[in-house]
Write an enzyme that holds these catalytic residues in place. Structure first.
Site, PDB file in Angstrom:
ATOM      1  N   HIS A 148       0.794  -1.236   0.000  1.00 37.25           N
ATOM      2  CA  HIS A 148       0.000   0.000   0.000  1.00 37.25           C
ATOM      3  C   HIS A 148       0.814   1.267   0.000  1.00 37.25           C
ATOM      4  O   HIS A 148       0.240   2.359  -0.010  1.00 37.25           O
ATOM      5  CB  HIS A 148      -0.913   0.040   1.232  1.00 37.25           C
ATOM      6  CG  HIS A 148      -2.120  -0.813   1.117  1.00 37.25           C
ATOM      7  ND1 HIS A 148      -3.284  -0.389   0.529  1.00 37.25           N
ATOM      8  CD2 HIS A 148      -2.339  -2.085   1.488  1.00 37.25           C
ATOM      9  CE1 HIS A 148      -4.180  -1.356   0.565  1.00 37.25           C
ATOM     10  NE2 HIS A 148      -3.626  -2.404   1.139  1.00 37.25           N
ATOM     11  N   LYS A 160      -9.198  14.015   3.774  1.00 38.50           N
ATOM     12  CA  LYS A 160      -8.329  12.847   3.838  1.00 38.50           C
ATOM     13  C   LYS A 160      -7.443  13.017   5.055  1.00 38.50           C
ATOM     14  O   LYS A 160      -7.437  14.093   5.674  1.00 38.50           O
ATOM     15  CB  LYS A 160      -7.471  12.719   2.568  1.00 38.50           C
ATOM     16  CG  LYS A 160      -6.804  14.037   2.162  1.00 38.50           C
ATOM     17  CD  LYS A 160      -6.037  13.946   0.858  1.00 38.50           C
ATOM     18  CE  LYS A 160      -6.898  13.926  -0.373  1.00 38.50           C
ATOM     19  NZ  LYS A 160      -6.881  12.653  -1.098  1.00 38.50           N
ATOM     20  N   ARG A 161      -6.701  11.965   5.437  1.00 39.16           N
ATOM     21  CA  ARG A 161      -5.749  12.126   6.519  1.00 39.16           C
ATOM     22  C   ARG A 161      -4.826  13.325   6.231  1.00 39.16           C
ATOM     23  O   ARG A 161      -4.526  13.625   5.072  1.00 39.16           O
ATOM     24  CB  ARG A 161      -4.901  10.855   6.670  1.00 39.16           C
ATOM     25  CG  ARG A 161      -5.678   9.679   7.224  1.00 39.16           C
ATOM     26  CD  ARG A 161      -6.116   9.934   8.639  1.00 39.16           C
ATOM     27  NE  ARG A 161      -4.986  10.011   9.519  1.00 39.16           N
ATOM     28  CZ  ARG A 161      -4.806   9.271  10.610  1.00 39.16           C
ATOM     29  NH1 ARG A 161      -5.734   8.383  10.962  1.00 39.16           N
ATOM     30  NH2 ARG A 161      -3.747   9.404  11.365  1.00 39.16           N
TER      31      ARG A 161
HETATM   32  C1  LIG Z   1     -12.231   7.129   1.410  1.00 39.30           C
HETATM   33  C2  LIG Z   1     -11.782   7.487   2.761  1.00 39.30           C
HETATM   34  C3  LIG Z   1     -10.420   7.704   3.021  1.00 39.30           C
HETATM   35  C4  LIG Z   1      -9.365   7.651   1.935  1.00 39.30           C
HETATM   36  O1  LIG Z   1      -9.271   8.931   1.343  1.00 39.30           O
HETATM   37  P1  LIG Z   1      -8.060   9.346   0.389  1.00 39.30           P
HETATM   38  O2  LIG Z   1      -8.471  10.668  -0.144  1.00 39.30           O
HETATM   39  O3  LIG Z   1      -8.002   8.306  -0.691  1.00 39.30           O
HETATM   40  O4  LIG Z   1      -6.840   9.399   1.213  1.00 39.30           O
HETATM   41  C5  LIG Z   1     -10.034   8.045   4.298  1.00 39.30           C
HETATM   42  N1  LIG Z   1     -10.933   8.163   5.292  1.00 39.30           N
HETATM   43  C6  LIG Z   1     -12.253   7.971   5.082  1.00 39.30           C
HETATM   44  C7  LIG Z   1     -13.202   8.138   6.219  1.00 39.30           C
HETATM   45  C8  LIG Z   1     -12.721   7.622   3.820  1.00 39.30           C
HETATM   46  O5  LIG Z   1     -14.030   7.429   3.625  1.00 39.30           O
END
Ligand SMILES: *Cc1c(COP(=O)(O)O)cnc(C)c1O
Length: 833
Positions: A376, A567-568
């Site tokens: 990942h 996102k994080r």
């Molecule tokens: C989809 C999702 C992620 C992943 O988001 P990215 O933009 O791909 O890093 C992280 N947290 C939650 C709660 C999500 O639904």
């Protein structure tokens, strides 16, 4: 080629609840069922029941509707002796299950009707359910989407993980700073799970290994010093249309003895419970901080605990059913979600060799044929290694096994004539650089017959970087499986307005076959359709505006462009670049207050790891900028900045359908795939992004005109870094960037502490590893293109419609179909409409 399996013969020909024809009757039966649950399971009278009591009763009634098909699935799996898929993941970011279950059982409307007759509002109950947040972000959410897709495709699959008492922390923002609080999702019980106290395994730690004679050979016997019990909790996972129901089995840790009675009777109450506290700490929290040795050890204990319990469980099942452990690989495919369960490779070898008496070489064949591994990330800090002394102390037999796997591996290479010590060191399981470490990536690689990356670009980079040398030795092992998301949650449940429009336009077949979305293309220029499309988006934006007002007191204009980065929080994801753009916009507005801007709302949400100081500072900056911008009267409604606290699956479900613009702006080469990018494109947001992760494949599908791509590409990032990452010349040549950085450095957003962001500005200026300054001008130009498109509303809507029309490929059903065909070799069942 897609192999298809016959529907199980004792599967009811048609789910009794299917279809709305007998809607009223279904609702009446559901009402009865809910009342019965309320009385006999919750133990409450209708008139005394709280909304939470109603929620539990409704969830239990919904769960009952899954159980018959669950039993049918289990029986069919046994009868047909099907190859099973085991998905091992330390994280499952599930979210809420009420609407997920009702949607897949086709019971949302009947349940709404059933409850309306009782004066209970289903949508209010929905918000009472706590999120099951047993994951950090994308990796854990992927595991949850995969579980749902495996059930939808009728794969005999089991998810295995840990039932953490406390999932991902709850984030609050106070004075702009992130604070973490323990989350307590089990506080009011969990109506979806079945405790299985009779299913438990012993997990050993520590102790020593003894050589003993067995059948004229020496066998190794591990005598652990400590035993912890793993107890199972099962949650049914229902697929689309309710036909197939799989199991998510989560392990909880217990001490074999709850209490030392001798100590208790001597008055040593704490000592009497010490073993229990020590054992139960294993399943206490998701991702314990690994900044201390104790935290590191706990994390390793978690990994071994769940890998061992899962392997013991699936081997017991295999032996019960097939009687011969030698056929394990024919009947089981184990997928490792990242290296977190990779200790399972050594554990399977131990169980085969030490417990089941299989010869080493045969055991290794079985192991490699059974496991496959998903990588990942390429970030060096995320590639797991364990100090050898820790491993030797905690898992002495596994350490022996790893040394032997490694010795045989290196011997085989030497026998092939490979003797370059540097090459051998590069492919060794043991890293001798900074004290001896066990490298879990290479262990997972060697122990698997297939290794996959999670987007086309990422899989190529895996071959060129982390596993370059191993790829040379095993050129057929690495493959690509681009991630996907389940459309049931991320379109049908999250966006009923758009789903209704899609069904009205394309027919209800689109619910079963997302490839039909492509038939939306001819409507992209249809003004009547555009108007209906815009109305759905507007309703979602008004809903999000209410959520924003509730949680932050900020009033936003639902007609403005909703520009979303959720996102994080991580430096490589470059929220900072977006904040710099926000400040540049702010400067523009103040310089020309009378100019007609295209009003924007910048929406941020995301959690920073508790120990990640730089990420927490970025959150503070976003909030500081929000405070200044939102309170500046010259800005009026032209720009608003919102940081929504406590990003989780449920908040994502509220934000994503309302997004106009999706920010996917990571430094190229650093985001393995992304799945937030897919969710937003599917919901008709346009992407502004770099050529990174799955953005590359989104661009290929939606077309260059319907996405805003900017910035350095992955190979250019490598070159730029090689040239040096001192950005003084770049900044000097970009007056707008210079002005933004100067204002931050001078304390324009931090009057109370003018030097708060000096370090941040210095790192962008002198050591711009994530290339924020390097990409700033290109990003601003792409944002200007976004604004121009937004002003041409027909052109914008056309592009948005084409995004939805062309992103069917990002369904996790497609991803799982590929895993099933290329890696697991298991048949799939297309859902029946
Ligand atoms: C989809 C999702 C992620 C992943 O988001 P990215 O933009 O791909 O890093 C992280 N947290 C939650 C709660 C999500 O639904």
């Amino acid at each position: 080629m897609t192999e298809t399996i016959a529907a199980a013969s004792d599967r009811p020909d048609d789910a009794p609840e299917a279809g709305a024809a007998n809607g009223a009757a279904v609702a009446a039966k559901l009402r009865e069922a809910v009342l019965e649950k309320l009385a006999y399971s919750v133990g409450k009278d209708r008139n005394a029941a709280s909304e939470r009591d109603w929620f539990i009763a409704v969830a239990l009634a919904a769960r009952d509707r899954m159980v018959d098909n669950w039993m049918t699935t289990v029986r069919a799996n046994y009868r047909e002796s099907r190859r099973r898929v085991y998905y091992l993941s330390l994280e499952f970011l599930v979210g809420r299950l009420l609407f997920d279950s009702l949607t897949n059982l086709d019971l949302v409307e009947p349940m709404r009707e059933a409850l309306a007759g009782l004066d209970v509002d289903l949508d209010r109950l929905r918000d009472l359910e706590p999120d099951a947040a047993l994951g950090n972000g994308g990796l854990g959410r992927l595991a949850a989407c995969f579980m749902e897709s495996m059930a939808t495709l009728g794969i005999a699959a089991h998810g295995y993980g840990i039932r953490y008492d406390h999932g991902l922390f709850r984030q609050t923002i106070a004075d702009g700073w992130q604070h973490e609080y323990p989350e307590d999702w089990l506080e009011f019980g969990n109506p979806w799970e079945f405790p299985r106290p009779e299913v438990h395994y012993e997990i050993g730690f520590g102790g020593s290994v003894e050589s003993v004679a067995r059948n004229e050979q020496t066998a190794q016997v591990w005598r652990p010093a400590e035993i912890v019990a793993a107890v199972a909790f099962d949650t049914p996972v229902v697929g689309w249309r309710g036909q197939h129901v799989n199991t998510l089995r989560l392990w909880s840790a217990r001490a074999p003895d709850p209490l030392r009675l001798d100590k208790f009777n001597q008055g040593d109450y704490f000592g009497a419970q010490a073993d229990q506290v020590r054992a139960e700490s294993i399943s206490k929290v998701l991702y314990p901080s690994d900044s201390t040795p104790a935290g590191q050890e706990l994390r390793l204990r978690q990994e071994y605990f769940f890998a061992s319990a899962s392997l013991q469980d699936l081997m017991r099942r295999h032996l019960e059913q097939n009687g011969d452990i030698n056929t394990l690989a024919d009947k089981a495919a184990i997928q490792l979600n990242d290296t977190h369960p990779a200790i399972g490779v050594a554990e399977l070898m131990r169980l085969l060799v030490d417990v089941h008496g299989v010869a080493w070489d045969r055991a290794w064949e079985i192991t490699v044929a059974t496991f496959s591994y998903t990588n990942h990330t390429l970030l060096p800090e995320a590639l797991e290694t364990w100090p050898a002394p820790l491993m030797e102390r905690l898992l002495p037999r596994h350490m022996q096994i790893i040394y032997l796997i490694n010795a045989k591996h290196l011997d085989a290479l030497r026998a092939k004539g490979l003797d370059d010590p540097q090459k051998l060191a590069a492919v060794s399981l043991i890293d001798e650089h900074r004290g001896r470490h066990v490298r879990m990536g290479p262990l997972a690689f060697l122990g698997s017959h297939k290794v996959n990356g999670v987007s086309a670009l990422h899989s190529e980079l895996v071959k060129e970087t982390v596993f370059r040398e191993l790829h040379e030795l095993f050129p057929d092992r690495i493959c690509n499986k681009t991630n996907g998301v389940t459309f049931r949650r991320w379109l049908f449940e999250a966006n009923p307005h758009l789903t209704r429009l899609l069904v009205e336009t394309l027919g209800k077949e689109v619910l079963d076959d997302p490839s039909l979305l492509i038939k939306l293309e001819p409507y992209a220029d249809d003004l009547n359709f555009q108007a209906r499309w815009a109305a759905a988006k507007q309703a979602n934006k008004e809903n999000l505006a209410r959520v924003i007002a509730d949680r932050t007191m900020i009033k936003v204009n639902p007609a403005a462009l909703f520009d979303v980065q959720i996102k994080r929080i991580h430096e490589y994801k470059r929220q900072l670049l977006n904040i710099l753009d926000t400040i540049a916009l702010y400067n523009e507005i103040r310089a020309q207050p009378m100019r007609d801007m295209a009003p924007r709302v910048k929406i941020f949400a995301g959690k920073a790891a508790a120990s990640y100081q730089q990420a927490k500072l970025i959150i503070k900056l976003a909030n500081d900028v929000a405070r200044v911008v939102n309170n500046d009267p010259t800005v009026r409604d032209q720009l608003k900045v919102v940081f929504l606290p406590n990003y989780n699956v449920s908040l994502a479900e509220a934000i994503i359908p309302a997004a106009d613009l999706s920010e996917q702006i990571s430094t190229a080469g650093m985001e393995a795939s992304g799945t937030g990018n897919m969710k937003m494109a599917l919901n008709g947001a346009l992407t502004i992004g770099t050529l990174d992760g799955a953005n590359v494949e989104i661009k290929e599908r939606v077309g260059d005109d319907n996405i805003f791509i900017f910035g350095l590409k992955a190979d250019e990032v490598a070159k730029r870094r090689a040239q040096g990452i001192d950005m003084r010349d770049t900044i000097a040549a970009a007056p707008e960037l210079r002005e933004v950085l100067e204002s931050i450095a001078e304390g324009a957003f931090s009057h109370d502490d003018r030097h708060r962001y000096q370090g941040l500005v210095d790192s962008i200026t002198y050591h711009d590893y994530f290339l924020v300054a390097a990409d700033f001008v290109a990003y601003r130009a792409a944002q200007a293109a976004v604004t121009r498109r937004w002003r041409d509303r027909k052109a914008w809507q056309r592009a948005a419609i084409l995004n939805t029309a062309r992103t069917a490929w990002f369904s996790s059903d497609r991803t799982i179909q590929e895993y099933a065909e290329d890696i697991w070799k298991v048949p799939t069942l297309r859902p029946r409409a």
